[in-house]
Motif scaffolding. Structure first.
Motif, short mmCIF file in Angstrom:
data_model
loop_
_atom_site.label_atom_id
_atom_site.label_comp_id
_atom_site.label_asym_id
_atom_site.label_seq_id
_atom_site.Cartn_x
_atom_site.Cartn_y
_atom_site.Cartn_z
N ARG A 125 0.83 -1.21 0.00
CA ARG A 125 0.00 0.00 0.00
C ARG A 125 0.86 1.26 0.00
NH1 ARG A 125 -5.55 -0.46 1.94
NH2 ARG A 125 -6.10 -2.64 2.32
N PHE A 126 1.94 1.24 0.78
CA PHE A 126 2.84 2.40 0.82
C PHE A 126 3.46 2.63 -0.56
CE2 PHE A 126 7.23 4.05 2.08
CZ PHE A 126 6.80 5.38 2.18
N GLY A 127 3.90 1.55 -1.19
CA GLY A 127 4.46 1.68 -2.54
C GLY A 127 3.47 2.26 -3.52
N ALA A 128 2.22 1.81 -3.44
CA ALA A 128 1.18 2.32 -4.34
C ALA A 128 0.89 3.80 -4.07
CB ALA A 128 -0.10 1.50 -4.18
N ALA A 129 0.89 4.17 -2.79
CA ALA A 129 0.64 5.58 -2.43
C ALA A 129 1.77 6.47 -2.92
CB ALA A 129 0.47 5.71 -0.92
N VAL A 130 3.01 6.00 -2.78
CA VAL A 130 4.16 6.77 -3.26
C VAL A 130 4.09 6.94 -4.78
CG1 VAL A 130 6.65 6.67 -3.61
CG2 VAL A 130 5.70 6.23 -1.35
N ALA A 131 3.71 5.86 -5.47
CA ALA A 131 3.59 5.94 -6.93
C ALA A 131 2.50 6.93 -7.33
CB ALA A 131 3.30 4.56 -7.50
N GLU A 132 1.38 6.88 -6.61
CA GLU A 132 0.27 7.77 -6.91
C GLU A 132 0.64 9.23 -6.65
OE1 GLU A 132 -4.22 8.80 -5.27
OE2 GLU A 132 -3.30 6.91 -4.70
N LYS A 133 1.41 9.46 -5.59
CA LYS A 133 1.75 10.83 -5.19
C LYS A 133 3.14 11.25 -5.68
CE LYS A 133 -1.95 11.52 -2.58
NZ LYS A 133 -2.95 12.57 -2.87
N ARG A 134 3.69 10.49 -6.59
CA ARG A 134 5.07 10.76 -7.05
C ARG A 134 5.27 12.19 -7.52
NH1 ARG A 134 8.53 7.36 -11.57
NH2 ARG A 134 9.95 9.04 -12.12
N GLU A 135 4.38 12.68 -8.37
CA GLU A 135 4.55 14.03 -8.92
C GLU A 135 4.41 15.09 -7.82
OE1 GLU A 135 5.72 14.52 -11.85
OE2 GLU A 135 5.64 12.35 -12.18
N TRP A 136 3.51 14.87 -6.89
CA TRP A 136 3.32 15.81 -5.77
C TRP A 136 4.58 15.85 -4.90
CZ3 TRP A 136 1.85 14.42 -0.39
CH2 TRP A 136 1.60 15.55 0.39
N LEU A 137 5.12 14.68 -4.58
CA LEU A 137 6.34 14.63 -3.77
C LEU A 137 7.50 15.31 -4.50
CD1 LEU A 137 6.10 10.96 -2.45
CD2 LEU A 137 5.72 13.06 -1.12
N THR A 138 7.58 15.12 -5.80
CA THR A 138 8.63 15.76 -6.59
C THR A 138 8.43 17.27 -6.62
OG1 THR A 138 9.03 13.81 -7.96
CG2 THR A 138 9.62 15.95 -8.91
N GLU A 139 7.17 17.68 -6.73
CA GLU A 139 6.86 19.12 -6.73
C GLU A 139 7.28 19.76 -5.41
OE1 GLU A 139 2.77 21.73 -6.61
OE2 GLU A 139 2.83 20.03 -7.98
N LEU A 140 6.97 19.09 -4.30
CA LEU A 140 7.39 19.60 -3.00
C LEU A 140 8.92 19.70 -2.92
CD1 LEU A 140 5.08 17.62 -0.52
CD2 LEU A 140 4.80 19.98 -1.33
N ASP A 141 9.59 18.69 -3.43
CA ASP A 141 11.05 18.65 -3.35
C ASP A 141 11.69 19.64 -4.32
OD1 ASP A 141 13.34 17.62 -2.12
OD2 ASP A 141 13.70 16.20 -3.75
N SER A 142 11.00 19.96 -5.40
CA SER A 142 11.57 20.91 -6.36
C SER A 142 11.64 22.31 -5.76
CB SER A 142 10.74 20.93 -7.66
OG SER A 142 9.46 21.49 -7.43
N ALA A 143 10.77 22.58 -4.78
CA ALA A 143 10.74 23.90 -4.15
C ALA A 143 11.89 24.10 -3.18
CB ALA A 143 9.41 24.11 -3.43
N ILE A 144 12.30 23.01 -2.49
CA ILE A 144 13.31 23.19 -1.43
C ILE A 144 14.41 22.13 -1.46
CG2 ILE A 144 11.72 24.37 0.13
CD1 ILE A 144 11.39 21.77 1.69
N GLY A 145 14.42 21.28 -2.48
CA GLY A 145 15.43 20.22 -2.52
C GLY A 145 15.95 19.97 -3.92
N ASP A 146 16.18 18.70 -4.23
CA ASP A 146 16.75 18.31 -5.51
C ASP A 146 15.72 17.86 -6.54
OD1 ASP A 146 19.38 18.77 -4.66
OD2 ASP A 146 19.55 16.76 -3.80
N ALA A 147 14.44 17.98 -6.20
CA ALA A 147 13.35 17.60 -7.11
C ALA A 147 13.38 16.11 -7.47
CB ALA A 147 13.38 18.46 -8.38
N ASP A 148 13.88 15.28 -6.54
CA ASP A 148 13.98 13.86 -6.86
C ASP A 148 13.32 12.95 -5.81
OD1 ASP A 148 15.76 14.16 -4.76
OD2 ASP A 148 17.51 13.45 -5.85
N HIS A 149 12.69 13.51 -4.80
CA HIS A 149 12.15 12.67 -3.72
C HIS A 149 11.07 11.73 -4.25
CE1 HIS A 149 11.42 11.39 0.35
NE2 HIS A 149 10.15 11.74 0.29
N GLY A 150 10.16 12.25 -5.05
CA GLY A 150 9.11 11.40 -5.59
C GLY A 150 9.66 10.30 -6.47
#
Length: 214
Positions: free
Chosen positions: A17-42
């Protein structure tokens, strides 16, 4: 009705379930990381959890420690940046704590999650308010412990943990980062959710969902 113990099948369901949630939210996590990190978390987390899912599909571990250590080692070897070592350490420490059992009671689950948190603290030295995954994970583990101590069942306790994680995640929004890549931005890191706290919230939300479904 949720079970009063967590079986290895439920633990595996949580990971899937966690893997599926990460896959579903991949772009959102990357968007968050692009603001303050390396844009690769998702992307990193999605790749790592995909590798975990494939590994578990190929060979289902027979005990809780084997399952959790497999998850941890796979994340360490397949995820770049800080996420792999931190999440990998979390699951490895959980596995070291559970031992070779088929089922965990509430106290056993809480002890394993606490050990995972302590592993992250040992590796990354985060503190409350640093704007990291710790800001979601520490309140979640504390809430789980408090709920169990108050007589809550596993479903109620893990739901309380998920709510606490989300509250902790949202509280990172105004914070100025003091750890990791985001800390380089100084005051400009304020006004953004921490991506690690966001993925940690998914971790606890999917745990609650797996237990509720068991």
């Amino acid at each position: 009705m949720a079970a009063d113990t967590v079986s290895i099948a439920t633990l595996q369901d949580w990971i899937i379930r966690f893997g599926a949630a990460v896959a579903e939210k991949r772009e959102w996590l990357t968007e968050l990381d692009s603001a303050i990190g390396d844009a690769d978390h998702g992307a990193n987390m999605a790749r790592g959890m995909s590798a975990v899912t494939e590994k578990l599909a190929a060979s289902a571990p027979a005990a809780a420690d084997d399952l959790l250590k497999t998850v941890g080692m796979t994340l360490v070897s397949s995820v770049g940046g800080a996420s792999g070592p931190l999440y990998g350490t979390f699951f490895l420490r959980m596995g070291m704590t559970t031992g070779a059992v088929q089922d965990l009671d509430a106290t056993g689950l809480a002890a394993a999650l606490r050990a995972g948190l302590e592993g992250i603290v040992a590796r990354g030295k985060p503190e409350a308010g640093d704007k990291t995954m710790f800001d979601a994970m520490s309140p979640a583990v504390d809430a789980l412990d408090a709920a169990i101590a108050g007589g809550a069942d596993l479903a109620e306790a893990t739901q309380a943990a998920a709510v606490a994680a989300a509250t902790g995640r949202d509280a990172t929004l105004p914070l100025v980062a003091r750890k990791g890549r985001a800390s380089y931005l100084g005051e400009r890191s304020a006004g953004h959710l921490d991506p690690g706290a966001a993925s940690t919230t998914l971790l606890f939300e999917t745990l609650a969902a797996a237990i509720a479904a068991s």
